[in-house]
Design a protein around this motif. Sequence first.
Motif, mmCIF file in Angstrom:
data_model
loop_
_atom_site.group_PDB
_atom_site.id
_atom_site.type_symbol
_atom_site.label_atom_id
_atom_site.label_comp_id
_atom_site.label_asym_id
_atom_site.label_seq_id
_atom_site.Cartn_x
_atom_site.Cartn_y
_atom_site.Cartn_z
ATOM 1 N N LYS A 9 6.320 -9.826 -1.209
ATOM 2 C CA LYS A 9 5.107 -9.080 -1.542
ATOM 3 C C LYS A 9 4.250 -9.844 -2.542
ATOM 4 O O LYS A 9 3.024 -9.860 -2.428
ATOM 5 C CB LYS A 9 5.468 -7.701 -2.103
ATOM 6 C CG LYS A 9 5.995 -6.753 -1.052
ATOM 7 C CD LYS A 9 6.280 -5.389 -1.650
ATOM 8 C CE LYS A 9 6.827 -4.460 -0.572
ATOM 9 N NZ LYS A 9 7.077 -3.106 -1.090
ATOM 10 N N GLN A 10 4.873 -10.487 -3.507
ATOM 11 C CA GLN A 10 4.125 -11.267 -4.497
ATOM 12 C C GLN A 10 3.424 -12.446 -3.832
ATOM 13 O O GLN A 10 2.262 -12.739 -4.116
ATOM 14 C CB GLN A 10 5.040 -11.767 -5.607
ATOM 15 C CG GLN A 10 4.320 -12.620 -6.631
ATOM 16 C CD GLN A 10 5.244 -13.246 -7.655
ATOM 17 O OE1 GLN A 10 6.419 -12.935 -7.730
ATOM 18 N NE2 GLN A 10 4.686 -14.149 -8.443
ATOM 19 N N ILE B 153 2.534 -12.755 -0.662
ATOM 20 C CA ILE B 153 1.451 -12.217 0.169
ATOM 21 C C ILE B 153 0.284 -11.791 -0.713
ATOM 22 O O ILE B 153 -0.878 -12.061 -0.402
ATOM 23 C CB ILE B 153 1.961 -11.053 1.043
ATOM 24 C CG1 ILE B 153 2.969 -11.577 2.079
ATOM 25 C CG2 ILE B 153 0.792 -10.338 1.720
ATOM 26 C CD1 ILE B 153 3.774 -10.488 2.773
ATOM 27 N N ARG B 154 0.572 -11.142 -1.839
ATOM 28 C CA ARG B 154 -0.482 -10.692 -2.758
ATOM 29 C C ARG B 154 -1.310 -11.873 -3.256
ATOM 30 O O ARG B 154 -2.537 -11.815 -3.331
ATOM 31 C CB ARG B 154 0.143 -9.940 -3.937
ATOM 32 C CG ARG B 154 -0.767 -9.577 -5.073
ATOM 33 C CD ARG B 154 -2.008 -8.738 -4.816
ATOM 34 N NE ARG B 154 -1.912 -7.719 -3.811
ATOM 35 C CZ ARG B 154 -2.915 -7.339 -3.004
ATOM 36 N NH1 ARG B 154 -4.099 -7.904 -3.092
ATOM 37 N NH2 ARG B 154 -2.768 -6.392 -2.114
ATOM 38 N N SER C 101 -0.859 -7.175 5.220
ATOM 39 C CA SER C 101 -0.756 -6.525 3.916
ATOM 40 C C SER C 101 0.605 -6.896 3.334
ATOM 41 O O SER C 101 1.398 -7.590 3.980
ATOM 42 C CB SER C 101 -0.877 -5.005 4.049
ATOM 43 O OG SER C 101 0.306 -4.466 4.624
ATOM 44 N N GLU C 102 0.890 -6.409 2.148
ATOM 45 C CA GLU C 102 2.173 -6.698 1.504
ATOM 46 C C GLU C 102 3.354 -6.109 2.261
ATOM 47 O O GLU C 102 4.481 -6.574 2.114
ATOM 48 C CB GLU C 102 2.167 -6.167 0.067
ATOM 49 C CG GLU C 102 1.207 -6.895 -0.834
ATOM 50 C CD GLU C 102 1.119 -6.268 -2.207
ATOM 51 O OE1 GLU C 102 2.046 -5.558 -2.623
ATOM 52 O OE2 GLU C 102 0.098 -6.499 -2.872
ATOM 53 N N THR C 103 3.093 -5.103 3.076
ATOM 54 C CA THR C 103 4.189 -4.452 3.818
ATOM 55 C C THR C 103 4.084 -4.641 5.323
ATOM 56 O O THR C 103 5.018 -4.306 6.050
ATOM 57 C CB THR C 103 4.224 -2.944 3.503
ATOM 58 O OG1 THR C 103 2.945 -2.368 3.820
ATOM 59 C CG2 THR C 103 4.548 -2.703 2.036
ATOM 60 N N TYR D 167 3.841 -7.463 7.854
ATOM 61 C CA TYR D 167 3.876 -8.905 8.066
ATOM 62 C C TYR D 167 4.939 -9.288 9.089
ATOM 63 O O TYR D 167 5.838 -8.519 9.392
ATOM 64 C CB TYR D 167 4.119 -9.653 6.756
ATOM 65 C CG TYR D 167 5.446 -9.373 6.081
ATOM 66 C CD1 TYR D 167 6.587 -10.111 6.393
ATOM 67 C CD2 TYR D 167 5.560 -8.377 5.117
ATOM 68 C CE1 TYR D 167 7.798 -9.858 5.767
ATOM 69 C CE2 TYR D 167 6.762 -8.121 4.484
ATOM 70 C CZ TYR D 167 7.877 -8.864 4.812
ATOM 71 O OH TYR D 167 9.076 -8.615 4.193
#
Length: 138
Positions: free
Chosen positions: A5-6, A8-9, A114-116, A118
């Motif tokens: 998530k980091q 991707i962010r 998005s972060e979730t 993928y």
Amino acid sequence: MTDRKQLIREALDCLVNSYAPYSGYNVAAAVLCSSGKIYTGVNVENASYPAGICAERNAISHAVACGEKEIEAIAIVGGANYSASDYCPPCGICRQVMREFCDPKKLAVIFARSETDYKEMTLEQLLPESFGPEMLGK
């Protein structure tokens, strides 16, 4: 590996810096290096089309310019109008550049909306039977 998530962010955060006045297709990438540091890049188009550079190669070049030589993961986001609306897998040239700086069996290639939301594959899955530095005695 650093939290996906980091990574991707980091890519999502720099998407706004993409320069794509000709295609209107914005792409950003974040590369996680073996040092634990993350480097970002965006696509930069040019009126002379071949002079442009993809976000993935831009991020990898950024990492190499800072002394990194080994990547562990890359997150890629892209779509029209600075949105991460598409799963955006890397082009062939970017896959080959990734190959220079990783173990293809281990490199996590993440294409995200998005972060979730993928998809994740290894570089070996994306570039089977690849040509790498070890074939030149490196």
